[in-house]
Design an enzyme around this catalytic site. Structure first.
Site, PDB file in Angstrom:
ATOM      1  N   ASN A 216       7.757   2.309   3.052  1.00 15.92           N
ATOM      2  CA  ASN A 216       7.991   2.280   1.618  1.00 15.92           C
ATOM      3  C   ASN A 216       8.684   3.605   1.263  1.00 15.92           C
ATOM      4  O   ASN A 216       9.097   4.335   2.159  1.00 15.92           O
ATOM      5  CB  ASN A 216       6.667   2.098   0.864  1.00 15.92           C
ATOM      6  N   THR A 217       8.808   3.920   0.014  1.00 19.38           N
ATOM      7  CA  THR A 217       9.620   5.082  -0.368  1.00 19.38           C
ATOM      8  C   THR A 217       8.866   6.414  -0.217  1.00 19.38           C
ATOM      9  O   THR A 217       7.645   6.447  -0.199  1.00 19.38           O
ATOM     10  CB  THR A 217      10.112   4.924  -1.813  1.00 19.38           C
TER      11      THR A 217
ATOM     12  N   CYS B 274      33.502  25.242  15.736  1.00 14.55           N
ATOM     13  CA  CYS B 274      32.557  25.295  16.858  1.00 14.55           C
ATOM     14  C   CYS B 274      32.279  26.742  17.245  1.00 14.55           C
ATOM     15  O   CYS B 274      31.146  27.135  17.522  1.00 14.55           O
ATOM     16  CB  CYS B 274      33.115  24.525  18.054  1.00 14.55           C
TER      17      CYS B 274
ATOM     18  N   CYS C  77      26.450  28.416  28.061  1.00  9.87           N
ATOM     19  CA  CYS C  77      26.128  27.238  27.238  1.00  9.87           C
ATOM     20  C   CYS C  77      24.766  26.646  27.633  1.00  9.87           C
ATOM     21  O   CYS C  77      24.512  26.389  28.800  1.00  9.87           O
ATOM     22  CB  CYS C  77      27.224  26.184  27.413  1.00  9.87           C
TER      23      CYS C  77
ATOM     24  N   PHE D  15       0.848  -1.195   0.000  1.00  2.00           N
ATOM     25  CA  PHE D  15       0.000   0.000   0.000  1.00  2.00           C
ATOM     26  C   PHE D  15       0.883   1.244   0.000  1.00  2.00           C
ATOM     27  O   PHE D  15       0.510   2.288   0.524  1.00  2.00           O
ATOM     28  CB  PHE D  15      -0.880   0.043   1.260  1.00  2.00           C
TER      29      PHE D  15
ATOM     30  N   CYS E 131      28.597  28.477  17.107  1.00  4.44           N
ATOM     31  CA  CYS E 131      27.958  28.956  18.336  1.00  4.44           C
ATOM     32  C   CYS E 131      27.810  30.475  18.307  1.00  4.44           C
ATOM     33  O   CYS E 131      26.789  31.025  18.718  1.00  4.44           O
ATOM     34  CB  CYS E 131      28.764  28.522  19.565  1.00  4.44           C
TER      35      CYS E 131
ATOM     36  N   CYS F  41       3.660   2.043  -2.734  1.00  5.05           N
ATOM     37  CA  CYS F  41       4.377   2.525  -3.925  1.00  5.05           C
ATOM     38  C   CYS F  41       3.862   3.926  -4.300  1.00  5.05           C
ATOM     39  O   CYS F  41       2.669   4.116  -4.539  1.00  5.05           O
ATOM     40  CB  CYS F  41       4.167   1.558  -5.077  1.00  5.05           C
TER      41      CYS F  41
ATOM     42  N   CYS G 251      40.389  24.526  14.522  1.00  6.86           N
ATOM     43  CA  CYS G 251      39.790  24.926  13.240  1.00  6.86           C
ATOM     44  C   CYS G 251      38.782  26.054  13.409  1.00  6.86           C
ATOM     45  O   CYS G 251      38.449  26.755  12.459  1.00  6.86           O
ATOM     46  CB  CYS G 251      39.128  23.728  12.576  1.00  6.86           C
TER      47      CYS G 251
HETATM   48  C1  LIG Z   1      14.156   0.215  -7.368  1.00  7.32           C
HETATM   49  C2  LIG Z   1      13.195  -0.035  -6.263  1.00  7.32           C
HETATM   50  C3  LIG Z   1      12.050  -0.768  -6.479  1.00  7.32           C
HETATM   51  C4  LIG Z   1      11.157  -1.017  -5.446  1.00  7.32           C
HETATM   52  N1  LIG Z   1      10.069  -1.779  -5.675  1.00  7.32           N
HETATM   53  C5  LIG Z   1       9.207  -2.074  -4.678  1.00  7.32           C
HETATM   54  C6  LIG Z   1       8.117  -2.963  -4.870  1.00  7.32           C
HETATM   55  O1  LIG Z   1       7.911  -3.503  -5.957  1.00  7.32           O
HETATM   56  N2  LIG Z   1       7.290  -3.202  -3.822  1.00  7.32           N
HETATM   57  C7  LIG Z   1       7.487  -2.638  -2.588  1.00  7.32           C
HETATM   58  O2  LIG Z   1       6.709  -2.908  -1.670  1.00  7.32           O
HETATM   59  N3  LIG Z   1       8.533  -1.809  -2.368  1.00  7.32           N
HETATM   60  C8  LIG Z   1       9.391  -1.527  -3.383  1.00  7.32           C
HETATM   61  N4  LIG Z   1      10.475  -0.724  -3.132  1.00  7.32           N
HETATM   62  C9  LIG Z   1      10.657  -0.137  -1.784  1.00  7.32           C
HETATM   63  C10 LIG Z   1      11.560  -1.010  -0.900  1.00  7.32           C
HETATM   64  O3  LIG Z   1      11.017  -2.287  -0.688  1.00  7.32           O
HETATM   65  C11 LIG Z   1      11.803  -0.336   0.472  1.00  7.32           C
HETATM   66  O4  LIG Z   1      10.568  -0.196   1.143  1.00  7.32           O
HETATM   67  C12 LIG Z   1      12.450   1.043   0.361  1.00  7.32           C
HETATM   68  O5  LIG Z   1      13.406   1.046  -0.677  1.00  7.32           O
HETATM   69  C13 LIG Z   1      13.108   1.477   1.682  1.00  7.32           C
HETATM   70  O6  LIG Z   1      14.152   0.617   2.061  1.00  7.32           O
HETATM   71  P1  LIG Z   1      15.731   0.952   1.771  1.00  7.32           P
HETATM   72  O7  LIG Z   1      16.005   2.297   2.331  1.00  7.32           O
HETATM   73  O8  LIG Z   1      16.486  -0.176   2.421  1.00  7.32           O
HETATM   74  O9  LIG Z   1      15.892   0.932   0.264  1.00  7.32           O
HETATM   75  C14 LIG Z   1      11.398  -0.480  -4.160  1.00  7.32           C
HETATM   76  C15 LIG Z   1      12.558   0.249  -3.942  1.00  7.32           C
HETATM   77  C16 LIG Z   1      13.468   0.476  -4.954  1.00  7.32           C
HETATM   78  C17 LIG Z   1      14.721   1.240  -4.682  1.00  7.32           C
HETATM   79  S1  SF4 Z   2      36.748  21.942  19.345  1.00  4.88           S
HETATM   80 FE1  SF4 Z   2      36.242  23.554  17.873  1.00  4.88          FE
HETATM   81  S2  SF4 Z   2      38.186  24.325  17.208  1.00  4.88           S
HETATM   82 FE2  SF4 Z   2      38.596  22.387  18.187  1.00  4.88          FE
HETATM   83  S3  SF4 Z   2      38.556  20.903  16.526  1.00  4.88           S
HETATM   84 FE3  SF4 Z   2      36.490  20.968  17.342  1.00  4.88          FE
HETATM   85  S4  SF4 Z   2      35.453  22.476  16.098  1.00  4.88           S
HETATM   86 FE4  SF4 Z   2      37.611  22.753  15.727  1.00  4.88          FE
HETATM   87  S1  SF4 Z   3      25.429  26.703  23.326  1.00  4.61           S
HETATM   88 FE1  SF4 Z   3      26.879  25.266  24.209  1.00  4.61          FE
HETATM   89  S2  SF4 Z   3      26.430  23.327  23.168  1.00  4.61           S
HETATM   90 FE2  SF4 Z   3      25.455  24.942  21.946  1.00  4.61          FE
HETATM   91  S3  SF4 Z   3      26.999  25.447  20.402  1.00  4.61           S
HETATM   92 FE3  SF4 Z   3      27.308  26.840  22.097  1.00  4.61          FE
HETATM   93  S4  SF4 Z   3      28.862  25.864  23.383  1.00  4.61           S
HETATM   94 FE4  SF4 Z   3      28.051  24.302  22.010  1.00  4.61          FE
END
Ligand SMILES: Cc1cc2nc3c(=O)[nH]c(=O)nc-3n(C[C@H](O)[C@H](O)[C@H](O)COP(=O)(O)O)c2cc1C
Ligand code: SF4
Ligand code: SF4
Length: 429
Positions: A202-203, A351, A383, A135, A355, A137, A348
């Protein structure tokens, strides 16, 4: 050694790792090699009425990270493009050859009870372990009144689920669409219709990116495109939340959940299980890296379970659910403060910028007058413990969020005197 075997709505599986209904499960050739690699089960690529669906070319696109890693995957494929007879014949043979592996048959049909009543005995005759109702797709099929067009209307979900329960003895798993405001509504409807379990997600409706020369989105079919279904690593946070929503909903409590969405390694799987899944399904990760990813999943999960003393999956399934609550029940008196480990810091300044520009101006940039060298220090009093600096820091573990002893007891928002609409005080649910 941890026992990875499970029983999911009455279906026994040697491990909780199943391949989701999709190209990895669309024919015997793939499914046999998946079983050889160690997958516990598969949900066969969705079957429908004959004549089989017809696909377009091209079909997939991706949302890439900076190093061209695939963050999210998008497809515009339909259900199986092979005949019902061939699929049923192959399912029968594979199940006969692999009796200890789970085969669930995914189905999608128009909303006519007769069509469901006709197909279910054919599926039962294959020896399959259960059915999954697609249910979800989001492309192509909804325009024909199927897939997400059913999943988005709880009354239809309940109605079709009930038809299936009345016409088969096989366990019925209802696969839910995430393209809905509140996923609990179709989950409740599935339960009301008698579903043995739900699976999700599903997707998600998506357009990944555009060709700005041709002015068209990918995947391109001729000069045009259409929205597809998004999956892969990027959807994991959305899927986890939806699984948790259903797991902690009193109206669906106890309804088995098969977790799907962005699962690529043992840790992802463990997280879905901890939030209430009894088994997990994988699609994109297998499409990008092949069937052998299941080896890491099995090894990693069983090592972690050994380390934690969990002897079976059921011992930790749902263990994080009671710790997932509504915002209003969080402890207003809990406080963390950022702490920079100066030995790990590479100066670097990320942070500080984060902030200073967008948070609480709680990091001081100190510049040595003689050498010009910079150091960064947290101004504890300012903070608020938002985590932004910890998230933006490129050195893992360099910034830690340290819980403070405030000496104050647990107090949630319903109990907080600052709440202008104070409700009657309630403890966390
Ligand atoms: C190419 C493709 C085809 C799919 N075909 C179906 C299908 O025929 N029936 C179905 O229920 N889900 C289908 N899906 C959805 C997947 O079963 C799954 O619910 C979704 O991809 C999320 O899981 P994942 O993040 O691991 O891919 C398809 C997904 C992909 C990528
Ligand atoms: S603490 Fe701040 S300055 Fe130090 S590595 Fe992390 S991001 Fe860079
Ligand atoms: S408020 Fe505190 S936790 Fe949030 S970015 Fe600033 S230092 Fe980091």
């Amino acid at each position: 050694m941890a026992d990875l075997s499970i029983e999911f709505c009455g279906i026994k599986s040697i491990n909780p790792f199943w391949l989701a209904s999709a190209p990895p499960t669309d024919k015997a050739y793939n499914v046999v090699r998946a079983f050889e690699a160690g997958w516990g089960g598969v949900v066969w690529k969705t079957l429908g009425e004959d004549p089989a669906a017809v696909n377009v070319s091209s079909r997939y696109s991706a949302h890439y990270g900076k190093n061209r890693e695939v963050l999210g995957f998008n497809n515009i494929e339909l259900i199986t493009d092979r005949s019902l007879a061939i699929n049923l014949q192959e399912i029968t043979q594979v199940k006969k050859d692999w009796p200890d592996r789970v085969i669930i048959v995914s189905l999608m049909l128009p909303c006519e009870e007769r069509l469901w009543a006709d197909i279910l005995p054919l599926v039962e005759a294959t020896g399959a372990d259960g059915i999954e109702l697609n249910f979800g797709c989001p492309h192509g099929m909804p325009e024909r009144g199927m897939g997400a067009a059913v999943g988005q209307v709880p009354e239809y979900v309940e109605m079709v689920t009930r038809w299936c329960k009345q016409n088969t003895k096989l366990p019925v798993i209802v696969k839910l669409t995430p393209n809905i405001t509140d996923v609990r509504a179709p989950a409740r409807a599935a339960k009301a219709g008698g579903a043995d379990a739900v699976s999700l997600i599903n997707t998600i409706n998506s357009i990944t990116h555009l060709d700005l020369d041709q002015m068209v989105a990918f995947p391109i079919v001729g000069g045009a495109s259409t929205h597809g279904g998004y999956c892969g690593s990027a959807v994991k946070p959305i899927a986890l939340n939806m699984v948790a929503e259903i797991a902690r909903d009193p109206q669906t409590a106890g309804l088995p959940i098969s977790g799907i969405g962005g699962i690529g390694n043992w840790r992802d799987a463990a997280e879905f299980i901890a939030l209430g899944s009894g088994c997990v399904q994988v699609c994109t990760a297998a499409m990008l890296h092949g069937f052998r990813i299941v080896e890491e999943m099995k090894d990693g999960l069983s090592r972690w379970m050994d380390q934690k003393g969990y002897q079976s999956i059921s011992e930790f399934s749902g263990k994080a659910v009671p710790n997932t609550t509504d915002w209003k029940y969080l402890n207003m008196n809990y406080q963390v403060i950022a702490q920079i480990n100066q030995d790990d810091c590479i100066k670097c300044g990320r942070c500080y910028v984060a902030c200073e520009d967008t948070s609480h101006q709680s990091i001081a940039q100190l510049i040595d007058e003689v050498s010009g060298a910079r150091t960064y220090e947290v101004i504890k009093e300012e903070c608020v413990g938002c985590n932004l600096c910890e998230i933006t820091c490129p050195v893992q573990g360099c910034i830690t969020m340290v819980p403070q002893d405030t000496g104050k007891p647990y107090m949630n928002w319903t109990q907080d005197p600052r709440n202008p609409r104070a409700e009657k005080a309630v403890e966390a649910a």
